[in-house]
Design a protein around this motif. Structure first.
Motif, mmCIF file in Angstrom:
data_model
loop_
_atom_site.group_PDB
_atom_site.id
_atom_site.type_symbol
_atom_site.label_atom_id
_atom_site.label_comp_id
_atom_site.label_asym_id
_atom_site.label_seq_id
_atom_site.Cartn_x
_atom_site.Cartn_y
_atom_site.Cartn_z
ATOM 1 N N LYS A 135 -131.324 55.502 128.214
ATOM 2 C CA LYS A 135 -132.315 56.201 127.390
ATOM 3 C C LYS A 135 -132.819 55.267 126.300
ATOM 4 O O LYS A 135 -134.021 55.200 126.022
ATOM 5 N N ILE A 168 -136.719 53.899 125.532
ATOM 6 C CA ILE A 168 -137.328 53.960 124.206
ATOM 7 C C ILE A 168 -137.738 52.557 123.758
ATOM 8 O O ILE A 168 -138.820 52.353 123.197
ATOM 9 N N TYR A 184 -135.839 57.462 116.955
ATOM 10 C CA TYR A 184 -134.811 57.684 117.969
ATOM 11 C C TYR A 184 -133.550 56.880 117.653
ATOM 12 O O TYR A 184 -132.428 57.406 117.717
ATOM 13 N N LYS A 193 -131.681 58.285 114.613
ATOM 14 C CA LYS A 193 -130.944 59.494 114.996
ATOM 15 C C LYS A 193 -129.708 59.133 115.820
ATOM 16 O O LYS A 193 -128.633 59.728 115.638
ATOM 17 N N SER A 194 -129.849 58.176 116.719
ATOM 18 C CA SER A 194 -128.713 57.761 117.536
ATOM 19 C C SER A 194 -127.628 57.137 116.675
ATOM 20 O O SER A 194 -126.432 57.347 116.914
ATOM 21 N N SER A 221 -131.534 63.345 119.216
ATOM 22 C CA SER A 221 -132.657 62.403 119.164
ATOM 23 C C SER A 221 -133.862 62.871 119.969
ATOM 24 O O SER A 221 -134.807 62.118 120.168
ATOM 25 N N SER A 222 -133.838 64.105 120.428
ATOM 26 C CA SER A 222 -134.965 64.611 121.218
ATOM 27 C C SER A 222 -136.164 64.880 120.307
ATOM 28 O O SER A 222 -136.018 65.198 119.136
ATOM 29 N N CYS A 251 -138.483 62.815 119.232
ATOM 30 C CA CYS A 251 -138.829 61.784 118.243
ATOM 31 C C CYS A 251 -140.289 61.358 118.345
ATOM 32 O O CYS A 251 -140.950 61.143 117.326
#
Length: 234
Positions: A21, A25, A97, A100-101, A107-108, A110
Motif C-alpha cells: 500500500k 502511495i 498517508y 497517519k501510518s 490512513s484511508s 488521505c
C-alpha cells in the motif's frame, strides 16, 4: 535529537506488513511530481532518409522547428498545470498517508482529504508559493536552491495536517522546523543512495521500490521536527 538509524528503524516497523500500500502511495507521489522526459534521433533519421530519397518536402526546416517548439511549450505548460491543480494535492495526500501510518492511525481517505473543497485551494496556494520561491532561489544559484529546498521540505507535511494554515505560515513553520537540521537531512538523503543504486541495476525499475522506505523515513523525520514549532502554532 534524532539519528538516521532511529528514523529508519521506525520506518521499517511502519512498512512491515503494509509495504505494498505504501508502494502505491509512493508511486502516486512520484507521478504527481510531474517528472519525465525523453527523446531520440529517430525523427531526424526518418526526415533525412525522406529528403535523400528525392521525395517532395512537406514543409521547410524553419516551419518544422517552429511547430516542434510550440509543441514542446504546450507540453511543458500542460505538465505545469497538471502539477499545480492535480499533483500538489496528490503529493499532500500521499504525505498525509505516511504521517497517519507513522502514528498507526487509519490512513484511508488521505487523497480525498487533500481534494476536499475546504482544503483544496489552501493546499494549492501554499504549494504554489513554495514552488515559485524555490524556483527563484535555483535561478539565483544551485547551492542556495538546494538549501532552500530542504528549508521548505516540511511544507507538504504541514499542509497534510493543516491545509488552511496559509501559504506564508506553512513556509515559515517549515523554515523553523528545519533550522539546524538541513545538513543532517542532506546526509539522510545520501544514506539512501546505496539502495537507489541497487534498484538501478534492475533496469532502473527497482528504484521505485525504494521510495516507500524513503517516504516512511521522511515522515518519521517530520514527526520529530514538528515537536515544538507545530505545537506552538497550534
Amino acid at each position: 535529537m534524532w539519528t538516521r538509524k532511529e528514523l529508519k528503524d521506525r520506518a521499517k516497523a511502519v512498512l512491515k506488513g503494509n509495504y505494498w500500500k505504501a508502494f502505491l502511495i509512493s508511486l502516486v507521489i512520484y507521478l504527481a511530481g510531474g517528472e519525465g522526459g525523453g527523446g531520440g534521433s529517430s525523427g531526424r533519421s526518418s526526415y533525412n532518409n525522406y529528403r535523400n530519397s528525392g521525395g517532395p518536402m512537406p514543409f521547410d526546416l524553419p516551419t518544422f522547428f517552429a511547430i516542434f517548439g510550440v509543441m514542446v511549450i504546450l507540453i511543458i505548460l500542460s505538465l505545469i498545470v497538471l502539477r499545480i491543480f492535480l499533483g500538489y494535492s496528490l503529493e499532500v495526500g500521499g504525505r498525509r498517508y505516511f504521517i497517519k501510518s507513522a502514528r498507526y492511525e487509519d490512513s484511508s481517505g488521505c487523497f480525498k482529504y487533500a481534494f476536499d473543497r475546504e482544503n483544496y485551494m489552501g493546499i494549492i496556494k501554499a504549494m504554489l508559493l513554495r514552488g515559485v520561491q524555490n524556483f527563484l532561489w535555483y535561478l539565483l544559484l544551485i547551492i542556495p536552491g538546494i538549501i532552500k529546498s530542504y528549508e521548505y521540505s516540511m511544507a507538504p507535511y504541514i499542509l497534510a495536517e493543516n491545509p488552511n494554515i496559509g501559504a506564508q505560515e506553512a513556509i515559515k513553520l517549515s523554515r523553523d522546523m528545519t533550522e539546524g537540521h538541513k545538513l543532517d537531512m542532506f546526509v539522510l538523503d545520501l544514506s539512501f543512495i546505496g539502495w537507489y543504486l541497487l534498484g538501478a541495476l534492475f533496469f532502473g525499475i527497482g528504484v521505485i521500490f525504494v521510495t516507500p522506505y524513503a517516504n516512511a523515513t521522511k515522515a518519521e523525520l517530520y514527526m520529530v521536527l514538528r515537536q515544538g514549532p507545530m505545537e506552538e502554532a497550534a
